[in-house]
Design a protein around this motif. Sequence first.
Motif, PDB file in Angstrom:
ATOM      1  N   ARG A   1      10.885 -21.645 -34.287  1.00  0.00           N
ATOM      2  CA  ARG A   1      10.445 -21.020 -33.040  1.00  0.00           C
ATOM      3  C   ARG A   1       9.727 -22.062 -32.214  1.00  0.00           C
ATOM      4  NH1 ARG A   1      10.096 -18.154 -37.335  1.00  0.00           N
ATOM      5  NH2 ARG A   1      11.014 -16.063 -37.442  1.00  0.00           N
ATOM      6  N   SER A   2       9.971 -22.061 -30.948  1.00  0.00           N
ATOM      7  CA  SER A   2       9.343 -23.037 -30.066  1.00  0.00           C
ATOM      8  C   SER A   2       7.864 -22.701 -29.926  1.00  0.00           C
ATOM      9  CB  SER A   2      10.029 -23.021 -28.701  1.00  0.00           C
ATOM     10  OG  SER A   2       9.406 -23.918 -27.827  1.00  0.00           O
ATOM     11  N   LEU A   3       7.001 -23.591 -30.405  1.00  0.00           N
ATOM     12  CA  LEU A   3       5.562 -23.420 -30.297  1.00  0.00           C
ATOM     13  C   LEU A   3       5.063 -24.278 -29.148  1.00  0.00           C
ATOM     14  CD1 LEU A   3       2.813 -22.415 -31.341  1.00  0.00           C
ATOM     15  CD2 LEU A   3       2.821 -24.331 -32.961  1.00  0.00           C
ATOM     16  N   CYS A   4       4.363 -23.660 -28.185  1.00  0.00           N
ATOM     17  CA  CYS A   4       3.961 -24.343 -26.956  1.00  0.00           C
ATOM     18  C   CYS A   4       2.489 -24.045 -26.675  1.00  0.00           C
ATOM     19  CB  CYS A   4       4.803 -23.869 -25.767  1.00  0.00           C
ATOM     20  SG  CYS A   4       6.575 -23.766 -26.097  1.00  0.00           S
ATOM     21  N   ILE A   5       1.833 -24.952 -25.961  1.00  0.00           N
ATOM     22  CA  ILE A   5       0.421 -24.800 -25.636  1.00  0.00           C
ATOM     23  C   ILE A   5       0.223 -24.954 -24.135  1.00  0.00           C
ATOM     24  CG2 ILE A   5      -1.890 -25.806 -25.903  1.00  0.00           C
ATOM     25  CD1 ILE A   5      -1.067 -26.657 -28.709  1.00  0.00           C
TER      26      ILE A   5
ATOM     27  N   ASP B   1      11.649 -15.824 -29.558  1.00  0.00           N
ATOM     28  CA  ASP B   1      12.258 -17.096 -29.177  1.00  0.00           C
ATOM     29  C   ASP B   1      11.216 -18.192 -28.964  1.00  0.00           C
ATOM     30  OD1 ASP B   1      14.824 -15.802 -28.972  1.00  0.00           O
ATOM     31  OD2 ASP B   1      14.150 -14.981 -27.054  1.00  0.00           O
ATOM     32  N   GLU B   2       9.993 -17.784 -28.644  1.00  0.00           N
ATOM     33  CA  GLU B   2       8.989 -18.759 -28.245  1.00  0.00           C
ATOM     34  C   GLU B   2       7.597 -18.192 -28.499  1.00  0.00           C
ATOM     35  OE1 GLU B   2       9.404 -20.948 -24.344  1.00  0.00           O
ATOM     36  OE2 GLU B   2       8.115 -19.326 -23.647  1.00  0.00           O
ATOM     37  N   VAL B   3       6.696 -19.057 -28.983  1.00  0.00           N
ATOM     38  CA  VAL B   3       5.283 -18.709 -29.153  1.00  0.00           C
ATOM     39  C   VAL B   3       4.484 -19.603 -28.222  1.00  0.00           C
ATOM     40  CG1 VAL B   3       3.306 -18.625 -30.714  1.00  0.00           C
ATOM     41  CG2 VAL B   3       5.592 -18.006 -31.560  1.00  0.00           C
ATOM     42  N   VAL B   4       3.700 -18.989 -27.330  1.00  0.00           N
ATOM     43  CA  VAL B   4       2.889 -19.733 -26.368  1.00  0.00           C
ATOM     44  C   VAL B   4       1.423 -19.441 -26.646  1.00  0.00           C
ATOM     45  CG1 VAL B   4       2.349 -20.110 -23.941  1.00  0.00           C
ATOM     46  CG2 VAL B   4       4.701 -19.617 -24.624  1.00  0.00           C
ATOM     47  N   ILE B   5       0.631 -20.490 -26.824  1.00  0.00           N
ATOM     48  CA  ILE B   5      -0.808 -20.351 -27.041  1.00  0.00           C
ATOM     49  C   ILE B   5      -1.516 -20.798 -25.769  1.00  0.00           C
ATOM     50  CG2 ILE B   5      -2.753 -20.954 -28.519  1.00  0.00           C
ATOM     51  CD1 ILE B   5      -0.722 -21.806 -30.649  1.00  0.00           C
ATOM     52  N   ILE B   6      -2.313 -19.904 -25.186  1.00  0.00           N
ATOM     53  CA  ILE B   6      -2.969 -20.176 -23.913  1.00  0.00           C
ATOM     54  C   ILE B   6      -4.475 -20.234 -24.127  1.00  0.00           C
ATOM     55  CG2 ILE B   6      -3.381 -19.336 -21.563  1.00  0.00           C
ATOM     56  CD1 ILE B   6      -0.673 -17.892 -21.744  1.00  0.00           C
ATOM     57  N   GLY B   7      -5.091 -21.307 -23.638  1.00  0.00           N
ATOM     58  CA  GLY B   7      -6.535 -21.437 -23.699  1.00  0.00           C
ATOM     59  C   GLY B   7      -7.101 -21.618 -22.307  1.00  0.00           C
ATOM     60  N   HIS B   8      -8.090 -20.804 -21.963  1.00  0.00           N
ATOM     61  CA  HIS B   8      -8.726 -20.901 -20.649  1.00  0.00           C
ATOM     62  C   HIS B   8     -10.177 -21.318 -20.819  1.00  0.00           C
ATOM     63  CE1 HIS B   8     -10.926 -18.981 -17.136  1.00  0.00           C
ATOM     64  NE2 HIS B   8     -10.073 -19.789 -16.534  1.00  0.00           N
ATOM     65  N   CYS B   9     -10.625 -22.271 -20.009  1.00  0.00           N
ATOM     66  CA  CYS B   9     -12.013 -22.719 -19.995  1.00  0.00           C
ATOM     67  C   CYS B   9     -12.400 -23.227 -21.387  1.00  0.00           C
ATOM     68  CB  CYS B   9     -12.903 -21.578 -19.511  1.00  0.00           C
ATOM     69  SG  CYS B   9     -14.590 -22.078 -19.084  1.00  0.00           S
ATOM     70  N   LEU B  10     -13.509 -22.743 -21.948  1.00  0.00           N
ATOM     71  CA  LEU B  10     -13.924 -23.158 -23.279  1.00  0.00           C
ATOM     72  C   LEU B  10     -12.875 -22.795 -24.323  1.00  0.00           C
ATOM     73  CD1 LEU B  10     -17.538 -22.679 -24.633  1.00  0.00           C
ATOM     74  CD2 LEU B  10     -15.591 -22.250 -26.093  1.00  0.00           C
ATOM     75  N   GLY B  11     -12.087 -21.759 -24.039  1.00  0.00           N
ATOM     76  CA  GLY B  11     -11.024 -21.363 -24.955  1.00  0.00           C
ATOM     77  C   GLY B  11      -9.997 -22.446 -25.190  1.00  0.00           C
TER      78      GLY B  11
ATOM     79  N   PRO C   1      12.173 -20.710 -20.253  1.00  0.00           N
ATOM     80  CA  PRO C   1      11.454 -21.316 -21.370  1.00  0.00           C
ATOM     81  C   PRO C   1      10.277 -22.148 -20.887  1.00  0.00           C
ATOM     82  CG  PRO C   1      13.564 -22.403 -21.030  1.00  0.00           C
ATOM     83  CD  PRO C   1      13.563 -21.199 -20.145  1.00  0.00           C
ATOM     84  N   PHE C   2       9.337 -22.365 -21.782  1.00  0.00           N
ATOM     85  CA  PHE C   2       8.056 -22.972 -21.433  1.00  0.00           C
ATOM     86  C   PHE C   2       8.218 -24.304 -20.707  1.00  0.00           C
ATOM     87  CE2 PHE C   2       4.356 -25.639 -22.384  1.00  0.00           C
ATOM     88  CZ  PHE C   2       3.315 -24.814 -22.005  1.00  0.00           C
ATOM     89  N   GLU C   3       9.048 -25.169 -21.213  1.00  0.00           N
ATOM     90  CA  GLU C   3       9.142 -26.503 -20.623  1.00  0.00           C
ATOM     91  C   GLU C   3       9.761 -26.473 -19.232  1.00  0.00           C
ATOM     92  OE1 GLU C   3       9.560 -30.014 -23.442  1.00  0.00           O
ATOM     93  OE2 GLU C   3      10.619 -28.435 -24.539  1.00  0.00           O
ATOM     94  N   GLU C   4      10.538 -25.434 -18.918  1.00  0.00           N
ATOM     95  CA  GLU C   4      11.081 -25.317 -17.567  1.00  0.00           C
ATOM     96  C   GLU C   4      10.086 -24.657 -16.622  1.00  0.00           C
ATOM     97  OE1 GLU C   4      14.893 -23.570 -15.043  1.00  0.00           O
ATOM     98  OE2 GLU C   4      14.911 -23.481 -17.231  1.00  0.00           O
ATOM     99  N   ILE C   5       9.425 -23.593 -17.073  1.00  0.00           N
ATOM    100  CA  ILE C   5       8.516 -22.889 -16.172  1.00  0.00           C
ATOM    101  C   ILE C   5       7.260 -23.716 -15.890  1.00  0.00           C
ATOM    102  CG2 ILE C   5       7.228 -21.649 -17.955  1.00  0.00           C
ATOM    103  CD1 ILE C   5       8.335 -20.354 -14.492  1.00  0.00           C
TER     104      ILE C   5
END
Length: 418
Positions: free
Chosen positions: A253-257, A220-230, A374-378
């Motif tokens: 599919r909902s693509l979120c960052i 339902d959703e793809v979330v891309i998470i980047g931490h620090c330099l990532g 969903p990403f935009e709510e959480i």
Amino acid sequence: MIARRHVFHIGGYDPISPEQQVNRLERSLSVFQRTWGVRAGIVSAIEATPVSAFWVVEASGPNWSTRTSYEMLRWDDLILEDHARGMWSRLWQSFVTLVDFIVTGTLFRFMYANWKYAGFFLFPYLYVAGFIGCGVAVGYGLAWLTGVTGFPAGVLGTAAAVGVSAGLLRLLGWRRPINHVFDDWIFSREFVYGRRPRMDARIDRFAERILDRVRNADVDEVVIIGHCLGAALVMDAVARALKRDPELARRGRSLCILTVGSTIAKFSLHPRGERIRQAAQAVAGETRIPWTEYHARDDAISFYRFDPVMLKRVSRERSGGRPDIRRVQLHDMMDRASFRRHRFNFMLLHYKFLMGNSVRANYDYCLIICGPLPFEEITSPRGGVDRFGEDGALLPHASSGTAAAASRSADAAVVGVA
């Protein structure tokens, strides 16, 4: 609600293996269960390649369940190669980096953007300066004890300075993150000048993985998470994916960052950081991809209250911009005793964004990656605080008036403590 989610995680300059990442996540999920009254755990073995590692997380409450495919995009092998360099090479390259960041004005831009981050840049150099000072003191102490004067005293002082400095660096270089941070800054300088072809090729592989999952994953959703330099690597990888497929955000599919503890500006503030500046602008310009960035005052290894796209300081959190900027307080995510104990453990506080919270808060990493919202709510100002009962059950939405009042109250509270 989200029943199936795919999460990409791109870490910072941290040579963590898939096995170590799984162990960290298991500890976080254990805390997550106690805090929110839910059930959560890793339910598959690791499937690893040199580019990525993949496993499955399942979480549930009385009236919901979510299955998350968690994929770690890897570059730990390249970091370990950096760590294998010799001490004298590291010192020379770190000195070149210091000169470059001063001459180009990058260090002074860090000071404007966030003085704490400028301090993070300088602290390994201050350590080495302290080591040299100890060596000089030992050398002149020996000269005084032996009665040596003039040129021989200078030679003795220099030899002692070099020997004591080298010894202290060998003894403390890895116990304190001195060598690690030096390697981080050497990498950053080489990367911004385009002298890391293997890293460049790895980011191309990241972009390919993102394209494949968005096009083909049954989620339902793809979330891309980047931490620090990532976070900067996320910008680069997503910008490349968008260049290859301009319709990526319309693939169904909902693509979120999500960027946390972000150091995008460490590249963007350098005069040669045009590639990352353009990448961040390209991602921000694709308004169909929600992008939220969390800042915390107690995280000294990031750019607190600094817009990673406009490269300007922001006075308050911003909703509806690109990215949405949320300010959170790390002490609200931890019990008081833990926060007091780790108040000056800057590395631990920096990684708190990737750990389970011992207190319910408007930001919770585990709730974002494996919860049902969903990403935009959480990632809204209140997060999941008002949506879960004590037993982990998902509660219905509050009425619009109540929700609006709660949101205004939360905003006022955030502004008051930030």
